[in-house]
Design an enzyme around this catalytic site. Structure first.
Site, PDB file in Angstrom:
ATOM      1  N   SER A   1      28.409  23.672  33.478  1.00 52.58           N
ATOM      2  CA  SER A   1      27.827  23.064  32.215  1.00 52.58           C
ATOM      3  C   SER A   1      28.356  21.748  32.305  1.00 52.58           C
ATOM      4  O   SER A   1      29.562  21.391  32.542  1.00 52.58           O
ATOM      5  CB  SER A   1      28.723  23.757  30.997  1.00 52.58           C
ATOM      6  OG  SER A   1      28.428  23.268  29.882  1.00 52.58           O
ATOM      7  N   GLY A   2      27.329  20.971  32.034  1.00 55.32           N
ATOM      8  CA  GLY A   2      27.560  19.207  32.074  1.00 55.32           C
ATOM      9  C   GLY A   2      27.581  18.741  33.463  1.00 55.32           C
ATOM     10  O   GLY A   2      27.897  17.496  33.619  1.00 55.32           O
TER      11      GLY A   2
ATOM     12  N   THR B   1      19.803  19.328  32.590  1.00 51.78           N
ATOM     13  CA  THR B   1      18.866  19.101  31.783  1.00 51.78           C
ATOM     14  C   THR B   1      18.198  17.847  31.777  1.00 51.78           C
ATOM     15  O   THR B   1      17.211  17.303  32.036  1.00 51.78           O
ATOM     16  CB  THR B   1      19.441  19.382  30.385  1.00 51.78           C
ATOM     17  OG1 THR B   1      19.901  20.629  29.963  1.00 51.78           O
ATOM     18  CG2 THR B   1      18.250  18.710  29.138  1.00 51.78           C
TER      19      THR B   1
ATOM     20  N   ASN C   1      30.606  19.541  27.537  1.00 52.77           N
ATOM     21  CA  ASN C   1      29.474  18.582  27.703  1.00 52.77           C
ATOM     22  C   ASN C   1      29.047  18.563  26.317  1.00 52.77           C
ATOM     23  O   ASN C   1      28.894  19.297  25.599  1.00 52.77           O
ATOM     24  CB  ASN C   1      28.265  19.559  28.352  1.00 52.77           C
ATOM     25  CG  ASN C   1      27.062  18.819  28.435  1.00 52.77           C
ATOM     26  OD1 ASN C   1      26.784  17.540  28.007  1.00 52.77           O
ATOM     27  ND2 ASN C   1      26.190  19.527  29.108  1.00 52.77           N
TER      28      ASN C   1
ATOM     29  N   SER D   1      25.227  20.023  25.442  1.00 52.49           N
ATOM     30  CA  SER D   1      24.961  21.364  26.239  1.00 52.49           C
ATOM     31  C   SER D   1      23.989  22.120  25.863  1.00 52.49           C
ATOM     32  O   SER D   1      23.783  22.231  24.774  1.00 52.49           O
ATOM     33  CB  SER D   1      26.316  22.252  25.958  1.00 52.49           C
ATOM     34  OG  SER D   1      26.337  23.333  26.998  1.00 52.49           O
ATOM     35  N   SER D   2      23.155  22.602  26.889  1.00 43.73           N
ATOM     36  CA  SER D   2      21.998  23.483  26.538  1.00 43.73           C
ATOM     37  C   SER D   2      22.671  24.950  26.024  1.00 43.73           C
ATOM     38  O   SER D   2      23.456  25.455  26.924  1.00 43.73           O
ATOM     39  CB  SER D   2      20.944  23.656  27.893  1.00 43.73           C
ATOM     40  OG  SER D   2      20.513  22.432  27.978  1.00 43.73           O
TER      41      SER D   2
ATOM     42  N   GLY E   1      24.716  26.624  32.504  1.00 43.50           N
ATOM     43  CA  GLY E   1      25.871  26.447  33.684  1.00 43.50           C
ATOM     44  C   GLY E   1      26.626  27.519  33.550  1.00 43.50           C
ATOM     45  O   GLY E   1      26.846  27.947  32.326  1.00 43.50           O
TER      46      GLY E   1
ATOM     47  N   GLU F   1      29.960  28.806  32.570  1.00 42.67           N
ATOM     48  CA  GLU F   1      31.226  28.618  31.500  1.00 42.67           C
ATOM     49  C   GLU F   1      32.585  29.383  31.630  1.00 42.67           C
ATOM     50  O   GLU F   1      32.364  30.604  31.982  1.00 42.67           O
ATOM     51  CB  GLU F   1      30.538  28.724  30.261  1.00 42.67           C
ATOM     52  CG  GLU F   1      29.364  27.842  30.094  1.00 42.67           C
ATOM     53  CD  GLU F   1      28.640  27.923  28.686  1.00 42.67           C
ATOM     54  OE1 GLU F   1      27.928  26.869  28.461  1.00 42.67           O
ATOM     55  OE2 GLU F   1      29.058  28.766  27.905  1.00 42.67           O
TER      56      GLU F   1
END
Length: 529
Positions: free
Chosen positions: A4-5, A9, A51, A54-55, A274, A276
């Site tokens: 994540s981050g 994206t 993030n 974050s998605s 991602g 986590e």
């Protein structure tokens, strides 16, 4: 893929722009495809501790081509983290769109939607932002409005959508209290105004308010808690349906308009959440990390197993390269009938089961498993040793989230609403069969999937279909590496980077590519050269 981050994206957006540029086209369709991303980010992304953008869902974009020209596109979404609508941990925010609305709507529009000062709303934890941040959100709100217009949403649809989102926020402030005279439960006097702001108007006139219900047990506080859970369920479902409707609407507008007999080429881009590991990890993190485990297994299969089989078939002198195989972790999670998700489904089918009985079942079933650790002390939870490291999960809420039920009476309220969009979202969304209603032995091989993918609308693809598609395609892997854990630009933390290179198997990948002739022309290309 990546943590994540790590930039998944942003890489996806750059890749889409690159592909559109290679098409050398500037048609409206190509512009619409590029406008889809800011729209999805507003409704599907949020700030987390890892993030700022974050998605909170996974997306698979299929671009369809005829003679190097884009003819259409299709979007599939996976595992929207709808629990974020009603709860965010310290340092986190709700979905971006709520903040954009507060910053971007005029005073008259806010009055029309019944929106007050953002600090008053429980669902956004009373946190808003500085003036500078608010200006940024205002600009983002305008981007969202432009994207909605560009993609083709009607004005009334946009009004209805924002009315529903405003209602969701007001609903979060409705609280419950005991009715002293009858010993039942009612909406508290202090939150009557919020109830009216959030009320689902009925076709027959008036508003629907929950009746006082006499508890069947002596604990009135327990019933207040159940009502609060039902309130949160309504908010989560309403938001998830709006998000699913946006995706379906996008697909209608971007669908290819060509002869069905014409064969179209396809490029698919998978941008999925991602791995986590937060201070508190819940059911949603388990689903996210399972998806990453499956993608890592797919990567291993493609890079290590298929590559080395090809080298041996070609007769190359070859010493087998060992790699970190995560198959035992997938077995722990997905095996039948004693995998973690199978046990979760089994427990979800028993009305008397609790999160504690579920954890007890895990502790007895996985005793001695190298990838499972019971949690010590008073915390109700367990730990999984994932391919990317150890993650401790808090088990509270696992059964409720896996069941993911909405009372039929609540669905009836939505269907009888005077808001056309709200009716549409629920008439065209039949409740899925829960695992508790499925007889033992019936389609057992698919049960774990039904239990896992609880966030999906029926019209959307399942994670299993996605993996089948991955295995049938010719994949290219874009591995995103996070440079540091502080969200700082221009800072490269060697240890953070090295850890990712190791657990992703990239060091072994480099070795296998180096030793195995990475440039592979066809015989025709070689002869021509």
């Amino acid at each position: 893929s990546g943590e994540s981050g790590a930039g998944k994206t942003e890489s996806t957006k750059l890749l889409l722009q690159h592909i559109m540029n290679l098409c050398k086209g500037n048609s409206q369709l190509e512009q619409q495809i590029l406008q889809v991303n800011p729209l999805l980010e507003a409704f599907g992304n949020a700030q987390t501790v890892m993030n700022d953008n974050s998605s909170r869902f996974g997306k698979y974009i299929q671009l369809r081509f005829q003679k190097n020209t884009v003819q259409g596109a299709k979007l599939s979404e996976y595992l929207l983290e709808k629990s974020r609508v009603v709860q965010q941990d310290t340092g986190e925010r709700n979905f971006h769109i709520f903040y954009y609305m507060f910053a971007g709507l005029s005073s008259e529009q806010k009055e029309m939607y019944g929106l007050l000062d953002p600090s008053l709303y429980r669902y956004i934890s009373g946190r808003f932002g500085t003036q500078e941040v608010a200006e940024h959100w205002k600009h983002k709100y305008q981007e969202v409005c432009n994207a909605l217009d560009m993609v083709g949403f009607q004005e009334q649809e946009q009004v209805d959508m924002q009315a529903i989102l405003s209602g969701v926020l007001s609903l979060g402030n409705v609280t419950f209290e005991p009715e002293e005279s009858s010993g039942s439960v009612k909406v508290s006097e202090a939150s009557q105004g919020w109830l009216k702001a959030a009320a689902v108007s009925h076709k027959k006139g008036g508003c629907i308010e929950p009746a006082c219900v006499s508890p069947v047990s002596p604990s009135v506080s327990c019933w207040c808690s159940l009502y609060a859970d039902a309130r949160d369920s309504i908010a989560k479902v309403a938001y998830a349906r709006v998000f699913g409707w946006i995706v379906c609407k996008i697909n209608e507008l971007l669908a290819e308009n060509v002869d069905p007999e014409v064969e179209l080429k396809e490029i698919g881009i998978l941008d999925i959440f991602g791995f986590e590991n937060f201070a508190v990890n819940r059911f949603e993190q388990l689903c996210i990390n399972l998806a990453n485990e499956q993608l890592q297994h797919f990567f291993n299969h493609h890079i290590f197993q298929l590559e080395q089989a090809a080298y041996k078939e070609e007769g190359l002198p070859w010493e087998t390269i060992t790699f970190n195989n995560n198959e035992p972790i997938l077995n722990l999670l997905l095996a039948k009938p004693l995998g973690l998700l199978s046990l979760l489904d089994e427990q979800s089918a028993f009305p008397q089961a609790t999160d504690k009985t579920f954890v007890d079942k895990l502790n007895s079933s996985f005793k001695g498993n190298l990838h499972f650790q019971p949690t010590r002390g008073r915390v109700l939870g367990f730990s999984i040793i994932h391919y990317a490291g150890k993650v401790q999960y808090a088990a509270r809420g696992f059964l409720e989230k896996n069941r993911d039920t909405l009372p039929a009476s609540i669905r009836g309220l939505f269907i009888n609403s005077v808001t056309p969009l709200l009716i549409h979202l629920h008439i065209h969304h039949e409740p899925r069969p829960t695992l508790a209603r499925v007889k033992c032995g019936h389609e057992a091989s698919l049960l774990w999937l039904d239990g896992l993918l609880i966030f999906l609308c029926p019209c959307q693809h399942s994670l299993m279909v996605l993996m089948e598609r991955m295995y049938s395609a010719n994949p290219h892997f874009v591995r995103c590496i996070k440079p540091n854990s502080q969200k700082e630009p221009g800072v490269l933390d060697n240890q953070v980077v090295l850890l990712q290179l190791r657990y992703n198997g990239l060091l072994e990948t480099i070795r296998i590519r180096r030793d195995g002739f990475s440039w592979r022309p066809s015989f025709e290309e070689f002869a021509e050269r």
